[in-house]
Design a protein around this motif. Sequence first.
Motif, PDB file in Angstrom:
ATOM      1  N   HIS A 291      37.962  51.905  28.800  1.00 55.56           N
ATOM      2  CA  HIS A 291      38.403  50.517  28.898  1.00 55.56           C
ATOM      3  C   HIS A 291      38.205  50.011  30.324  1.00 55.56           C
ATOM      4  O   HIS A 291      38.829  50.524  31.258  1.00 55.56           O
ATOM      5  N   GLY A 292      37.350  49.033  30.503  1.00 57.22           N
ATOM      6  CA  GLY A 292      37.236  48.373  31.798  1.00 57.22           C
ATOM      7  C   GLY A 292      38.236  47.234  31.830  1.00 57.22           C
ATOM      8  O   GLY A 292      38.045  46.211  31.154  1.00 57.22           O
ATOM      9  N   VAL A 293      39.301  47.402  32.573  1.00 58.29           N
ATOM     10  CA  VAL A 293      40.433  46.465  32.515  1.00 58.29           C
ATOM     11  C   VAL A 293      40.464  45.582  33.762  1.00 58.29           C
ATOM     12  O   VAL A 293      40.701  46.061  34.879  1.00 58.29           O
ATOM     13  N   GLY A 294      40.224  44.303  33.558  1.00 59.25           N
ATOM     14  CA  GLY A 294      40.302  43.355  34.672  1.00 59.25           C
ATOM     15  C   GLY A 294      41.735  43.119  35.092  1.00 59.25           C
ATOM     16  O   GLY A 294      42.590  42.798  34.263  1.00 59.25           O
ATOM     17  N   LEU A 295      41.994  43.280  36.379  1.00 59.69           N
ATOM     18  CA  LEU A 295      43.354  43.124  36.911  1.00 59.69           C
ATOM     19  C   LEU A 295      43.621  41.724  37.441  1.00 59.69           C
ATOM     20  O   LEU A 295      44.744  41.402  37.811  1.00 59.69           O
ATOM     21  N   GLY A 296      42.581  40.897  37.524  1.00 61.58           N
ATOM     22  CA  GLY A 296      42.769  39.573  38.085  1.00 61.58           C
ATOM     23  C   GLY A 296      42.667  39.591  39.601  1.00 61.58           C
ATOM     24  O   GLY A 296      42.236  40.572  40.205  1.00 61.58           O
ATOM     25  N   PRO A 297      43.083  38.504  40.256  1.00 65.89           N
ATOM     26  CA  PRO A 297      42.852  38.344  41.697  1.00 65.89           C
ATOM     27  C   PRO A 297      43.764  39.154  42.613  1.00 65.89           C
ATOM     28  O   PRO A 297      43.538  39.195  43.817  1.00 65.89           O
ATOM     29  N   GLY A 298      44.804  39.786  42.070  1.00 68.56           N
ATOM     30  CA  GLY A 298      45.662  40.605  42.928  1.00 68.56           C
ATOM     31  C   GLY A 298      47.140  40.490  42.647  1.00 68.56           C
ATOM     32  O   GLY A 298      47.905  41.412  42.928  1.00 68.56           O
ATOM     33  N   ASP A 299      47.564  39.369  42.080  1.00 72.17           N
ATOM     34  CA  ASP A 299      48.969  39.176  41.727  1.00 72.17           C
ATOM     35  C   ASP A 299      49.198  39.780  40.343  1.00 72.17           C
ATOM     36  O   ASP A 299      48.580  39.334  39.369  1.00 72.17           O
ATOM     37  N   PRO A 300      50.068  40.785  40.218  1.00 70.82           N
ATOM     38  CA  PRO A 300      50.310  41.398  38.896  1.00 70.82           C
ATOM     39  C   PRO A 300      50.739  40.393  37.839  1.00 70.82           C
ATOM     40  O   PRO A 300      50.485  40.600  36.647  1.00 70.82           O
TER      41      PRO A 300
ATOM     42  N   ALA B  10      41.482  31.816  41.510  1.00 71.51           N
ATOM     43  CA  ALA B  10      42.720  31.880  42.291  1.00 71.51           C
ATOM     44  C   ALA B  10      42.534  31.189  43.635  1.00 71.51           C
ATOM     45  O   ALA B  10      43.465  30.551  44.157  1.00 71.51           O
ATOM     46  N   ALA B  11      41.330  31.295  44.214  1.00 67.35           N
ATOM     47  CA  ALA B  11      41.067  30.691  45.524  1.00 67.35           C
ATOM     48  C   ALA B  11      41.084  29.178  45.460  1.00 67.35           C
ATOM     49  O   ALA B  11      41.711  28.513  46.294  1.00 67.35           O
TER      50      ALA B  11
ATOM     51  N   ALA C 132      43.569  35.347  48.057  1.00 66.34           N
ATOM     52  CA  ALA C 132      44.160  34.399  47.108  1.00 66.34           C
ATOM     53  C   ALA C 132      45.087  35.085  46.131  1.00 66.34           C
ATOM     54  O   ALA C 132      44.763  36.147  45.591  1.00 66.34           O
ATOM     55  N   SER C 133      46.256  34.519  45.937  1.00 64.21           N
ATOM     56  CA  SER C 133      47.306  34.956  45.000  1.00 64.21           C
ATOM     57  C   SER C 133      48.098  36.163  45.492  1.00 64.21           C
ATOM     58  O   SER C 133      49.048  36.586  44.846  1.00 64.21           O
TER      59      SER C 133
END
Length: 246
Positions: free
Chosen positions: A11-20, A144-145, A213-214
């Motif tokens: 599973h390649g899981v995208g975590l997003g820009p950094g904010d959980p 996010a930016a 960002a975030s």
Amino acid sequence: MSGATLPGTIHGVGLGPGDPDLMSVRADRLLRGASHVAYFRKAGRRGRARSSVEGMLRADAVEIAMEYPVTTEIPLHDPAYAACLSAFYTDVASRLRALAQNGTDVVVLCEGDPFFYGSFMHLYTRLRDDVPVKVVPAITGMSAAWTATGLPVTWGDDVLTVLMGTLPEADLTRRMADADAIVVMKIGRLLPKVRAALAAAGRLEAAWLVECASMAEEKVIPLAEAGDRTVPYFSIVIVHGQGRRP
């Protein structure tokens, strides 16, 4: 064949820009249930991906740190750079492939979105024909930016152009001059070149620099006021479009 082991899934899981808080529900579910978790990092560092999921993993989760053999030690355009990373991705893929072929599911942590300039893409192309691979998309760092600037990035028929700071300055200038809205990624030590290209294209005064960002250390400033310092890896330049509006 009777009794054959069913393959596990990568599973390649995208975590997003950094904010959980900006992770998807699916990403959160997979992370918290994962028995094996893999992530990229620079040697000697914990890695942003692993740090961003602190407290979310099972206590008994097996962690697989995939340490880059090089980052900035070899110039990007040196053939040795591509050869070194190719061997690295091939080796890592073989390790994950073996786990999946033995029936183990593995969650690979991906900063941002796995299919948007991410390292996971190099594993995906090496694994997809051999074992099941699934990808969980995510909010990108660039969204996010531009959200951090407090301004919409595109209006009406604006065309958004995404550029890499690693491009030659002449190419950056040409593409910036032709663009409506602009995102520049992979800046780091290349900020002076990016600023010079924007100035030559007549877009510098409209540009914003967004660092982290975030994340807790987020900073948003006009690029013209940023100086020539080296910025964090997670830095993005934004030029907002000014297109059609009702």
